[in-house]
Design an enzyme around this catalytic site. Structure first.
Site, PDB file in Angstrom:
ATOM      1  N   ASP A  21       0.793  -1.184   0.061  1.00 37.11           N
ATOM      2  CA  ASP A  21       0.330   0.025   0.112  1.00 37.11           C
ATOM      3  C   ASP A  21       0.823   1.337  -0.141  1.00 37.11           C
ATOM      4  O   ASP A  21       0.740   2.130   0.879  1.00 37.11           O
ATOM      5  CB  ASP A  21      -0.800   0.093   1.118  1.00 37.11           C
ATOM      6  CG  ASP A  21      -1.888  -1.149   1.005  1.00 37.11           C
ATOM      7  OD1 ASP A  21      -3.076  -0.880   0.955  1.00 37.11           O
ATOM      8  OD2 ASP A  21      -1.397  -2.304   1.371  1.00 37.11           O
TER       9      ASP A  21
ATOM     10  N   ASP B 177      -1.001  -3.071  -4.185  1.00 40.25           N
ATOM     11  CA  ASP B 177      -1.440  -1.795  -4.069  1.00 40.25           C
ATOM     12  C   ASP B 177      -0.134  -0.766  -4.124  1.00 40.25           C
ATOM     13  O   ASP B 177       0.368  -0.130  -3.175  1.00 40.25           O
ATOM     14  CB  ASP B 177      -2.274  -1.375  -2.699  1.00 40.25           C
ATOM     15  CG  ASP B 177      -3.502  -1.615  -2.704  1.00 40.25           C
ATOM     16  OD1 ASP B 177      -3.990  -2.388  -3.636  1.00 40.25           O
ATOM     17  OD2 ASP B 177      -4.362  -1.640  -1.661  1.00 40.25           O
TER      18      ASP B 177
ATOM     19  N   TYR C 230      -1.706   3.755  -6.391  1.00 42.29           N
ATOM     20  CA  TYR C 230      -2.845   4.448  -5.902  1.00 42.29           C
ATOM     21  C   TYR C 230      -3.294   5.424  -7.215  1.00 42.29           C
ATOM     22  O   TYR C 230      -3.740   6.384  -7.030  1.00 42.29           O
ATOM     23  CB  TYR C 230      -2.914   5.011  -4.695  1.00 42.29           C
ATOM     24  CG  TYR C 230      -3.094   4.158  -3.624  1.00 42.29           C
ATOM     25  CD1 TYR C 230      -4.203   4.059  -2.791  1.00 42.29           C
ATOM     26  CD2 TYR C 230      -1.765   3.186  -3.177  1.00 42.29           C
ATOM     27  CE1 TYR C 230      -4.181   3.246  -1.727  1.00 42.29           C
ATOM     28  CE2 TYR C 230      -2.144   2.338  -1.979  1.00 42.29           C
ATOM     29  CZ  TYR C 230      -3.413   2.279  -1.349  1.00 42.29           C
ATOM     30  OH  TYR C 230      -3.419   1.511  -0.579  1.00 42.29           O
TER      31      TYR C 230
ATOM     32  N   HIS D  47      -2.569  -9.833  -0.329  1.00 38.38           N
ATOM     33  CA  HIS D  47      -2.922  -8.673   0.025  1.00 38.38           C
ATOM     34  C   HIS D  47      -3.473  -8.632   1.152  1.00 38.38           C
ATOM     35  O   HIS D  47      -3.251  -7.839   2.018  1.00 38.38           O
ATOM     36  CB  HIS D  47      -3.514  -7.908  -0.980  1.00 38.38           C
ATOM     37  CG  HIS D  47      -3.778  -6.300  -0.909  1.00 38.38           C
ATOM     38  ND1 HIS D  47      -2.662  -5.756  -0.495  1.00 38.38           N
ATOM     39  CD2 HIS D  47      -4.816  -5.839  -0.948  1.00 38.38           C
ATOM     40  CE1 HIS D  47      -3.171  -4.422  -0.653  1.00 38.38           C
ATOM     41  NE2 HIS D  47      -4.321  -4.423  -0.840  1.00 38.38           N
TER      42      HIS D  47
ATOM     43  N   HIS E  44     -11.526  -2.899   7.431  1.00 41.25           N
ATOM     44  CA  HIS E  44     -11.389  -4.100   6.429  1.00 41.25           C
ATOM     45  C   HIS E  44     -11.345  -5.438   7.517  1.00 41.25           C
ATOM     46  O   HIS E  44     -11.014  -6.635   7.059  1.00 41.25           O
ATOM     47  CB  HIS E  44     -10.043  -4.209   5.946  1.00 41.25           C
ATOM     48  CG  HIS E  44     -10.101  -3.165   4.838  1.00 41.25           C
ATOM     49  ND1 HIS E  44     -10.971  -3.166   3.630  1.00 41.25           N
ATOM     50  CD2 HIS E  44      -9.012  -2.283   4.464  1.00 41.25           C
ATOM     51  CE1 HIS E  44     -10.522  -1.947   3.073  1.00 41.25           C
ATOM     52  NE2 HIS E  44      -9.308  -1.606   3.352  1.00 41.25           N
TER      53      HIS E  44
ATOM     54  N   HIS F 108      -3.208  -4.029   2.533  1.00 41.35           N
ATOM     55  CA  HIS F 108      -4.392  -3.626   2.882  1.00 41.35           C
ATOM     56  C   HIS F 108      -4.967  -2.855   3.828  1.00 41.35           C
ATOM     57  O   HIS F 108      -5.436  -1.764   3.500  1.00 41.35           O
ATOM     58  CB  HIS F 108      -5.468  -5.081   2.716  1.00 41.35           C
ATOM     59  CG  HIS F 108      -6.817  -4.561   2.048  1.00 41.35           C
ATOM     60  ND1 HIS F 108      -7.002  -3.893   0.941  1.00 41.35           N
ATOM     61  CD2 HIS F 108      -8.109  -5.284   2.622  1.00 41.35           C
ATOM     62  CE1 HIS F 108      -8.125  -3.947   0.659  1.00 41.35           C
ATOM     63  NE2 HIS F 108      -8.865  -4.718   1.808  1.00 41.35           N
ATOM     64  N   VAL F 109      -4.845  -2.969   5.005  1.00 36.61           N
ATOM     65  CA  VAL F 109      -5.091  -2.432   6.219  1.00 36.61           C
ATOM     66  C   VAL F 109      -3.999  -1.291   6.689  1.00 36.61           C
ATOM     67  O   VAL F 109      -2.726  -1.979   6.680  1.00 36.61           O
ATOM     68  CB  VAL F 109      -5.221  -3.306   7.341  1.00 36.61           C
ATOM     69  CG1 VAL F 109      -5.468  -2.475   8.884  1.00 36.61           C
ATOM     70  CG2 VAL F 109      -6.439  -4.220   7.241  1.00 36.61           C
ATOM     71  N   HIS F 110      -4.305  -0.039   6.522  1.00 38.05           N
ATOM     72  CA  HIS F 110      -3.182   0.864   6.781  1.00 38.05           C
ATOM     73  C   HIS F 110      -2.857   0.926   7.896  1.00 38.05           C
ATOM     74  O   HIS F 110      -3.041   2.168   8.611  1.00 38.05           O
ATOM     75  CB  HIS F 110      -3.691   2.096   6.118  1.00 38.05           C
ATOM     76  CG  HIS F 110      -4.103   1.985   4.714  1.00 38.05           C
ATOM     77  ND1 HIS F 110      -4.850   3.021   4.046  1.00 38.05           N
ATOM     78  CD2 HIS F 110      -3.891   1.109   3.856  1.00 38.05           C
ATOM     79  CE1 HIS F 110      -5.107   2.627   2.648  1.00 38.05           C
ATOM     80  NE2 HIS F 110      -4.575   1.420   2.492  1.00 38.05           N
TER      81      HIS F 110
END
Length: 537
Positions: free
Chosen positions: A240, A268, A271, A381, A391, A418-420
């Site tokens: 990400d 990711d 973006y 991911h 998520h 995926h999870v920031h």
């Protein structure tokens, strides 16, 4: 320094590592659920804006037809894919240069091997997502008036033509994307020429130099051959990424401080989200790292179904070694180097039992040679274990379908994004701590514009070892068949000026202190699954 002195230092280092590993193994042998700690960091990323780097920034400027966006992807231990881009100049005439020349070798003054690079272009339908004019972090890339001008065809259509779009700035909403009409030529994106060259028959553990069309030079070092454990193997981990100031700092930190033999990016990437020029700006921003370090990439929602990108730019720009892995698709593949066997899976690819991905995974696991490559790592991911509310539970179905396979074959580590936010688990299986389970590393925190995620699920699950709502990168160093050291570094600053980064408790790019660190130990006595399969077919 005398050879005897070097030998003595090497012996001391070996003895020290052996002692440390023995102590760690002793700790591992006394594994007890009651002794496992679950820590939630008190640090939460400050509410500082981190804008997407503007297209006017010098770091993302075009070279006006020159070689740019150079990056390297790992194919096999003896194969590297080199990709670069050339923009097609305005008012270009003549034949498109669909071939380039890459020369490479171990002596920078005599590059003895030559290979062709093949150029291609692709098209994309422009979608204008609200992040462009109303981002959650930082300043807009484009304003609504600029978007409306691209969509409004009244200025150039004839009276008897139908209007392809006639939107005004007032018609552009704050938090909703808008589609340019499919028959509006102003909404078509044509990529630059994207060139791919395959560098073959490379020697392991060797520094190579390369020259692209006589105008761009670089270098990289190959990874060890599978089974070579003569030196520690360092792996950089992130996901990400995006293209904010924090993304750039994480890239610099990955290059200069982590200094990996191989970096793994769990999807990711840019973006861009179907604003296609952002793939080019991301490629330029990441070039300092990716033109000199070998990478493995994955694809996920921001390459696939966010604004219907459908992997178009990703497929053209970031080759994966799927053909080398006997995989039917670029979406999942394997790679082997030194003590490590990596399997990359697709979170947004059909994964149920009987699917092509499941069948390929099961067969790939049976081919793992734990004598040659004892460490088995999976990259995907969407996390299977995550205690952040954003998520949460999204990876449940894939976990239920595939986790029994990973447990049966003793997968050591799983890298996700995926999870920031950052989270590391204890060894876990079937939603409970298990000494023979997999350590999950959730690293979707490399700096993208959507910000760090909160809140966390309370109480913290017993399988969750450490979690923090911030940005950073991971580093894992494999020392031998059983011991690897892992650490995660917070990189939360907005600027390389340390005075701007004076946040209480912040260990930023200026303070190279890992926020989280641990030894990961493969206990093959207690967990015979770590030896699966016992022999490769």
């Amino acid at each position: 320094m005398k050879s005897s002195t070097v030998a003595s230092l090497a012996l001391v280092a070996t003895l020290w590592l052996s002692l440390l590993c023995a102590l760690t193994a002793l700790t591992s042998a006394s594994y007890d659920d009651d002794l496992l700690q679950s820590v939630t960091s008190r640090y939460v990323r400050p509410n500082m804006l981190s804008p997407d780097i503007p297209l006017t920034d010098i770091r993302v400027q075009s070279r006006s037809g020159g070689v740019e966006q150079v990056h390297l992807t790992a194919g096999r231990h003896d194969r590297v894919y080199l990709v670069y881009v050339r923009e097609i100049p305005d008012n270009f005439s003549g034949q498109l240069p669909l071939q380039g020349t890459v020369r490479f070798g171990t002596d920078p003054s005599s590059l003895g091997t030559e290979t062709l690079a093949t150029g291609r272009v692709y098209s994309g339908m422009q979608e204008y997502n609200s992040y462009l004019w109303n981002p959650p972090m930082g300043e807009p890339t484009l304003n609504k008036s600029a978007i409306a001008a691209l969509m409004n065809t009244e200025s150039w259509t004839k009276k008897w033509w139908p209007l392809y779009n006639n939107d005004t700035a007032a018609d552009i909403p704050n938090n909703k994307s808008v589609n340019a009409a499919y028959n509006n030529p102003a909404s078509y994106y044509q990529s630059p020429l994207v060139y791919t060259a395959r560098l073959d028959n490379l020697l392991p553990n060797t520094k190579y130099y390369y020259d692209i069309d006589g105008e761009y030079t670089g270098n990289f070092s190959t990874n060890p051959a599978p089974g070579d454990m003569s030196r520690p193997l360092t792996i950089g981990m992130w996901a990400d990424v995006g293209q904010t100031n924090v993304s750039a700092l994480n890239m610099e930190y990955m290059l200069n401080t982590v200094d990996p033999h191989l970096f793994m990016l769990a999807a990711d990437l840019s973006y861009a989200d179907a604003y296609w020029p952002r793939w080019d700006s991301w490629g330029r921003l990441m070039e300092p790292l990716m033109s000199t370090k070998l990478g493995l990439f994955g694809q996920a929602d921001h390459e696939f179904n966010v604004f219907n990108e459908n992997n178009v730019a990703y497929m053209f720009r970031y080759p994966t070694p799927f053909e080398e892995s006997n995989s039917p698709t670029f979406e999942y593949y394997s790679y082997k180097t030194g003590p490590l066997h990596v399997i990359t899976l697709g979170s947004y690819t059909v994964f149920k039992k009987g699917s092509a991905q499941y069948i390929w995974l099961e067969h790939e696991l049976t081919k793992v040679n734990r004598t040659l490559t004892p460490w088995l790592m999976v990259m995907l991911h969407v996390p299977w274990y995550c205690s952040n509310f954003v998520h949460i539970g999204e990876g449940k179905l894939m976990r239920e379908a595939m986790e029994p396979l990973l447990y049966k074959y003793g997968v050591d580590v799983l890298l996700a994004g995926h999870v920031h936010a950052y989270e590391r688990t204890h060894p876990v299986y079937n939603n409970a701590t298990n000494p023979c389970g997999t350590v999950h590393l959730d690293l979707g925190d490399a700096g993208n514009r959507e910000g760090a995620y909160i809140p966390w699920l309370e109480p913290q699950p017993s399988w969750s070892a450490f979690r923090e709502s911030s940005f950073g990168v991971g580093k894992m160093t494999i020392y031998n068949e059983t011991h690897a050291h892992y650490e995660w570094h917070r990189v939360a600053c907005e600027d390389t000026n340390a005075t701007i980064c004076a946040t209480a408790g912040d260990n930023s790019a200026q303070a190279h202190i890992p926020s989280d660190s641990t030894w990961i130990v493969r206990d093959t006595v207690r967990c015979p699954s770590r030896l699966m399969p016992t022999s490769a077919p």
